[in-house]
Enzyme design. Structure first.
Site, short mmCIF file in Angstrom:
data_model
loop_
_atom_site.label_atom_id
_atom_site.label_comp_id
_atom_site.label_asym_id
_atom_site.label_seq_id
_atom_site.Cartn_x
_atom_site.Cartn_y
_atom_site.Cartn_z
N HIS A 224 0.77 -1.10 0.02
CA HIS A 224 -0.02 -0.11 -0.10
C HIS A 224 0.72 1.20 -0.17
CE1 HIS A 224 -2.35 -3.35 2.18
NE2 HIS A 224 -3.22 -2.97 1.32
N ARG A 549 -0.80 0.08 10.70
CA ARG A 549 0.31 -0.17 9.51
C ARG A 549 1.72 0.56 10.01
NH1 ARG A 549 -3.50 0.46 3.96
NH2 ARG A 549 -4.64 -1.55 4.54
N ASP A 562 0.12 11.78 12.98
CA ASP A 562 -0.85 10.71 12.84
C ASP A 562 -2.15 11.31 12.01
OD1 ASP A 562 -1.91 7.98 13.21
OD2 ASP A 562 -3.64 9.21 13.91
#
Length: 585
Positions: A224, A549, A562
């Protein structure tokens, strides 16, 4: 300044629907779509009575995985999520119902937080319908965790071998325990390492989802776009192959007389010329060790949109694994041997599952009506947060690209578009609590990924916290924000300091409570919550990630805000602004 790359798409909102229509129209002898969601692709000659159903899945953007492996002898069905996002529980359940032949259904998917949550919720939903569904997570990616934490590793191209083995075991008539055991043997025997030479491009924006300077490579890159374990100057094909194979050879302890299967997988923009050069070096190294290559696959089997790079997967074979690997299958992306397809087994007929849960009806006169946040004001607040997310979409995705898969802004946009479609419907609910129920359903169904279950739980819990209210005053608004935080923690399990959205929602709820002791003005409490969320998001920059992840990055996760915490702050700021303007008017 990043360069926007054009994509051969129509409207970004229709990507997955048109992908599915294209696959089914290209492979009408193999595939059809089943279920209310329109996201479950099913094998015409796969499911049958008495066989364990095999469902594989994950986000789109990895084609031919996952739906390309739907067909006789391999997977019976695959639910397709949004780009790089897990399917939702109802999408997974549609696939599970179609694959059910009375012997149970095994879900197989890569080890990602969103997939684990959504497939787990789907298994719970199927159990309520009397169908046994179990989950098996693939953990082949060496780069994502050390051997002593192997259960935390990602599932990447090794899905190919694990799916093949499980599908063969089920096709041979083994029961659930034996099929699951076969998948475990395949997973235990499979290791993958990958390299990226360039980023992939999100089709909705035309922008790269991470940055990798020309002339550099990232060893251990996830499928990803998640950063790997090392970045440095690009090397020759042989040198890269040696790097990728070294930990695989060590962990599988390959030596003379061992047999292996090899997958040299392109990530989307790597030519076959390059992939065959990589395989040439793999073959040389195996020959030097007197390791026999039983079978090889070279090409694109688990991609990352148009990422430049490749991965090498090795499965160490025993007699059973070799037999299962050689077992015939017939799917759009993989054909092995001559698969004699049995008569098609019709998908199990299930009652249509409404995308909206039944709303609890209440008499409005029984609800507390003091407070400035009426259902109309609440709707305005939600519209404001939706618009704020739309404006910040690309920035939130860029934050995510630094430590994750680069789609958080897109995911939140999808969720809020679904929310506003519900809230703007002619039959929209009359109470804030009922609006929250619809918002929970919208996020859960439209988003998948981890944000779907997290915000589904958040809005459901928050709505329940104010179920006795028609309007919200300061105290009930604070309870509503606390409900959002509680729902997220209950579903995801993250704690303060884990570098997640909890690091914004937790401080927001605490600050709102503290302000309530000083002021009964709802705007004051809302502003306090928004300020605390913004500060909490900033504080995540220096945190070490312990969830999702980005946990795989270790120290490399420091120095980045974040994205989930930042999007929480964006929403809380939008709500606070509406309430501040209301107070002034």
């Amino acid at each position: 300044m990043s360069v926007q790359r054009r994509k051969l798409i129509n409207h970004p909102d229709n990507l997955i629907e048109e992908l599915i229509a294209g696959m089914v129209s290209a492979h009408p002898d193999h595939l059809f779509v089943s279920g209310d969601t329109g996201r479950a692709i099913v094998a015409k000659n796969g499911p049958r009575h008495g066989k364990v159903g095999i469902v594989v899945g994950g986000g789109s953007g990895h084609e031919p995985a996952f739906a390309g492996y739907v067909g006789h002898g391999l997977a019976d069905a695959a639910p397709l999520g949004n780009i790089f996002a897990s399917p939702s529980p109802s999408q997974i359940m549609d696939a599970g119902f179609a694959a059910d032949g009375g012997a149970g259904v095994l879900f197989l998917y890569g080890n990602y937080t969103g997939d684990v949550m959504n497939f787990g919720m789907a298994a719970e939903g199927m159990a309520k319908e009397g169908i046994t569904a179990r989950s098996f997570v693939v953990t082949d990616d060496i780069a994502s965790a050390p051997l002593d934490n192997i259960e935390e590793r990602r599932g990447i191209a090794g899905d190919f071998f694990v799916f093949k083995v499980a599908g063969a075991a089920a096709d041979l008539g083994l029961d659930m325990e034996a099929v699951e055991a076969a998948a475990k043997r395949a997973n235990d025997a499979t290791r993958t390492m990958g390299v990226a030479l360039g980023p992939c491009t999100m089709p909705q924006t035309g922008q790269a989802n991470f940055e990798l300077p020309p002339g550099e490579m990232e060893i251990g890159m996830g499928i990803h776009g998640e950063p790997g374990i090392e970045r440095g100057p690009a090397e020759t094909a042989d040198a890269v192959t040696d790097r990728l194979l070294a930990p695989i050879l060590e962990e599988l302890d390959l030596g003379a007389q061992d047999r292996v299967a090899v997958l040299v997988n392109g990530l989307g923009s790597t030519s076959l010329l390059e992939l065959y050069i990589l395989h040439n070096r793999v073959a040389q190294i195996m020959a030097e060790r007197s390791v026999d290559i039983h079978a090889s696959w070279v090409g694109e089997y688990c991609t990352s949109l148009d990422m430049e790079g490749a991965s090498i997967t090795i499965m160490k074979l025993d007699g059973d694994l070799q037999s299962w690997l050689d077992h015939p299958c017939d799917t759009p992306a993989l054909r092995v041997g001559a698969a004699a397809a049995p008569a098609a087994h019709p998908a199990r007929e299930m009652q249509s599952r409404s995308k909206q849960r039944g709303r609890t009806t209440v008499a409005l006169d029984d609800l507390k009506s003091d407070g400035p946040i009426t259902p109309g004001v609440f709707h305005t607040m939600m519209e404001a947060s939706a618009q704020a997310i739309y404006r910040e979409r690309d920035r939130l995705s860029a934050l995510d690209g630094a430590i994750g898969d680069g789609d958080h802004g897109l995911t939140m946009e999808i969720g809020w578009k679904a929310v506003m479609a519900r809230l703007n419907a002619p039959d929209r609910p009359a109470t804030i609590s009922a609006m929250c129920e619809d918002m929970a359903d919208a996020f859960l169904e439209a988003v998948g990924a981890s944000a779907g279950p997290l915000y589904g739980s958040a809005f459901q819990t928050a709505g329940a916290a104010v179920a006795d209210r028609l309007n919200l005053d300061a105290a009930s608004y604070v309870a509503w924000v606390q409900g959002l935080s509680d729902g997220i923690v209950a579903r995801g399990g993250a704690q303060p300091g884990d570098k997640t959205m909890v690091d914004a929602w937790g401080p927001a709820a605490a600050a709102a409570k503290a302000k309530l002791r000083e002021s009964s003005a709802v705007a004051d409490c809302a502003v306090a919550a928004a300020q605390a969320a913004s500060a909490g998001a900033v504080e995540t920059k220096q945190m070490l990630s312990n969830r999702g992840r980005s946990k795989k990055l270790g120290e490399r996760s420091r120095g980045h805000i974040d994205p989930g915490a930042e999007s929480a702050a964006v929403m809380l700021q939008a709500w606070a602004q509406v309430l501040a303007d209301l107070e002034k008017s």
